[in-house]
Design an enzyme around this catalytic site. Structure first.
Site, PDB file in Angstrom:
ATOM      1  N   ASP A 114       0.788  -1.531   0.423  1.00  0.00           N
ATOM      2  CA  ASP A 114      -0.033  -0.538   0.113  1.00  0.00           C
ATOM      3  C   ASP A 114       1.120   1.439  -0.284  1.00  0.00           C
ATOM      4  OD1 ASP A 114       0.066   1.597   3.299  1.00  0.00           O
ATOM      5  OD2 ASP A 114      -0.057  -1.240   2.815  1.00  0.00           O
TER       6      ASP A 114
ATOM      7  N   ASP B 192       1.444   4.596   1.674  1.00  0.00           N
ATOM      8  CA  ASP B 192       0.847   5.052   3.227  1.00  0.00           C
ATOM      9  C   ASP B 192       0.173   5.955   3.267  1.00  0.00           C
ATOM     10  OD1 ASP B 192       1.430   4.162   6.012  1.00  0.00           O
ATOM     11  OD2 ASP B 192       2.201   5.859   6.197  1.00  0.00           O
TER      12      ASP B 192
END
Length: 269
Positions: free
Chosen positions: A209, A211
């Site tokens: 992902d 952040d």
């Protein structure tokens, strides 16, 4: 504990990485002065080489990052003969151009955890060198094992946070402003405990992902992290297998032999 073959190399599996061998492995129960490790250790073969495997969070992900028995895990691996460790893990990216599916082999670590037992030496004046927290030989084996399936970054700084929550946007912006590339919850104290036990150690990080500070929206969600990890698990495991095969030698490297000339308060397992 009974083993016909003592594995010199180990893999510590992170979130979603609960098994490693295609064939049936031998399970070893290990007791340590620091309690039981996260799970029994499995010992099998990778490309004809004996390898130990320990699921970092337990077989069913029983342990959160801040409750992991880090000292027991590393002690147990050393006690069965392990001297070199690959540590695959899931990470968030602090750079927009290092998106999900990127693999990074960090060369530096920043500790932002708190309250975790992070040493075996609570007395005795033992201080280990940790300027370069990861083993260059293992890092080299991992980076040259890259495949087209997952883009590879051969360096980077990983900041380790306490968890189990994800970062706020302000924290994420702060980390990125320092020039750090990755954020994780388990890389410390795992790396320093390996160094104290004179085991070579390298993190191999899969970005799941961006952040919270890098994109608009609702921030990072665990369900999305696990889904992204699962999507890339096959090629990620293959990269780790290739990395294992690329390691030459079975002993720890000279840099990781940090106790030379030092009188220790106890004998290493």
């Amino acid at each position: 504990m009974s083993l016909d073959v003592r594995p010199a190399l180990a893999v510590i599996g992170g979130s979603g990485f609960y098994d490693f061998f295609d064939n049936e492995a031998t399970t070893v129960e290990v007791e340590t002065p620091y309690g039981k490790p996260s799970a029994p250790i499995a010992v099998g073969e990778v490309e004809g080489r004996p390898v130990a495997f320990l699921p970092r969070h337990g077989k069913q992900h029983e342990f959160a990052p801040h409750t992991l028995p880090y000292r027991a895990n590393m002690w147990a691996l050393r006690s069965i003969g392990v001297r070199r460790i690959f540590a695959p893990c899931a990470v968030g990216s602090l750079r927009a151009d290092w998106g999900p599916g990127t693999v990074a082999v960090p060369d530096q670590l920043v500790d932002r955890t708190s309250g975790r037992p992070q040493t075996y030496f609570d007395g005795g004046g033992v201080h280990v060198s940790f300027a370069d927290p990861y083993c260059d030989e293992l890092r080299s084996a991992a980076t040259k094992s890259a495949t087209d399936a997952l883009p590879m970054k051969s360096s980077g700084t990983m900041v380790v946070v306490q968890g189990p929550r994800f970062s706020t946007r302000a924290e994420s912006h702060w980390f990125a402003a320092q020039g750090w590339e990755l954020v994780n919850m388990t890389g410390h104290p795992e790396a320093v405990l390996a160094r104290e036990l004179e085991m070579c150690y390298a993190a191999v990080a899969l970005v799941t992902d961006l952040d919270a500070g890098l994109e608009e929206g609702e921030g990072v969600h665990a369900v999305d992290v696990f889904a992204e990890f699962k999507k890339n698990l096959g090629p990620f495991k293959e990269l780790i297998r290739r990395s294992v095969s690329a390691v030459t030698g079975t002993d720890n490297c000279e840099r990781c032999r940090v106790h030379a000339g030092v009188s220790l308060p106890f004998e290493l397992p």
